[in-house]
Design a protein around this motif. Structure first.
Motif, mmCIF file in Angstrom:
data_model
loop_
_atom_site.group_PDB
_atom_site.id
_atom_site.type_symbol
_atom_site.label_atom_id
_atom_site.label_comp_id
_atom_site.label_asym_id
_atom_site.label_seq_id
_atom_site.Cartn_x
_atom_site.Cartn_y
_atom_site.Cartn_z
ATOM 1 N N SER A 1 -18.600 -29.564 -3.842
ATOM 2 C CA SER A 1 -17.889 -30.847 -3.847
ATOM 3 C C SER A 1 -16.448 -30.674 -4.312
ATOM 4 C CB SER A 1 -18.617 -31.843 -4.754
ATOM 5 O OG SER A 1 -19.913 -32.110 -4.275
ATOM 6 N N SER B 1 -13.143 -31.526 -2.087
ATOM 7 C CA SER B 1 -12.192 -32.520 -2.607
ATOM 8 C C SER B 1 -10.800 -31.920 -2.707
ATOM 9 C CB SER B 1 -12.654 -33.017 -3.983
ATOM 10 O OG SER B 1 -13.872 -33.720 -3.878
ATOM 11 N N SER C 1 -7.485 -33.117 -0.688
ATOM 12 C CA SER C 1 -6.289 -33.465 -1.447
ATOM 13 C C SER C 1 -5.076 -32.697 -0.954
ATOM 14 C CB SER C 1 -6.529 -33.179 -2.936
ATOM 15 O OG SER C 1 -5.366 -33.452 -3.695
#
Length: 293
Positions: A28, A32, A36
């Protein structure tokens, strides 16, 4: 990038993390961070499911190609000290491997010093096309092409069909049999989702012969279908390339009807393909038809 592809393949964080050998929180975090850095949403997460965003779908194709090229480069570096000058990665349906492909590979190997050949079995055209496009394989032997804009192809042959029957069948000792004579028989087929084009071709051939086949079994491989034939569940129609495959308790008989046939195509990327592919194409027989690029 590998983490994103793994999640795209599994659409489940737990299974994707397990395939990578990392924890689910670590996966995860990697995804992420990727989102980003790119300032886009690649993954759509809900309480019920995981899916790719439209941007994620586009990104996936590029990721697969990049990872395939990276793997190819690594293999080239590792091969060099071993005296390997070239590597050809071939994907094929069972009919290709059981039919014309061995001779093609043998002839090509004689003309290229230090060649390594990888042969990957594929269950259907869809996986073959995907692997051709993302560079996982160099060439593939397929029944049909759906993406002719990006994939070129060369016809290898149009082949007739054969019938696999149980040994105890009254027609087991025949030299050949007509399709219309099988109207009252039980049939074993590939599931349609496994290959819609091939499935529909068999059904259409039977209907031209005056009947719709009564299906009593499905098999997702030739071996599984022959097991069902041996068990007396029914008979199966197969392309003639597969007649080299034998099983105890089963007889193989040519189908006399000429209206049921199936082509085999050699498929490859139209652009940005490895040089070894063009050498293989040049060394291969041109066939009776082409959709080349």
């Amino acid at each position: 990038m590998r983490a994103f592809v793994a999640l795209a393949d599994h659409l489940h964080f737990g299974r994707a993390a397990a395939s990578l050998g990392i924890s689910q929180p670590a996966l995860s975090q990697q995804l992420s961070k990727l989102e980003s850095e790119m300032e886009v949403e690649l993954i759509i997460r809900t309480s019920r499911e995981v899916s790719l965003s439209p941007v994620g779908e586009l990104f996936l194709d590029g990721c697969r190609r990049t990872l395939a090229e990276a793997l190819r480069t690594t293999e080239i570096v590792r091969d060099a000290p071993l005296g390997v000058n070239a590597r050809l990665i071939v994907g094929s349906l069972g009919a290709g491997a059981n039919g014309p492909l061995p001779h093609m590979i043998s002839s090509f190997r004689e003309s290229v010093d230090g060649l390594i050949v990888e042969l990957h079995h594929h269950p259907n055209n869809a996986t073959l096309e995907r692997d051709i496009l993302d560079g996982s394989i160099d060439v593939g032997v397929v029944r049909s092409i759906s993406n002719e804009q990006l994939i070129a192809s060369r016809k290898l042959l149009d082949e007739p069909f054969i019938v696999y029957l149980p040994d105890a069948h009254p027609a087991a000792d025949r030299a050949s049999i007509k399709l219309q004579e099988l109207a009252d028989e039980d049939f074993i087929l590939w599931p349609r989702y496994h290959g819609p084009w091939y499935y529909d071709r068999v059904i259409a051939g039977c209907q031209r012969a005056g009947f719709t086949p009564r299906i009593t079994g499905y098999g997702t491989s030739l071996e599984s279908q022959l097991a069902l034939v041996s068990a007396g569940i029914g008979l199966t129609l197969q392309a003639a390339s597969n007649q080299s495959i034998r099983r105890e308790g089963v007889r193989c008989i040519p189908l006399a009807d000429s209206d049921l046939s199936s082509p085999l195509w050699l498929a490859y990327r139209r652009w940005h393909r490895p040089k070894i592919v063009d050498r293989f194409l040049d060394a291969s027989s041109p066939g009776r038809g082409t959709r080349s690029g």
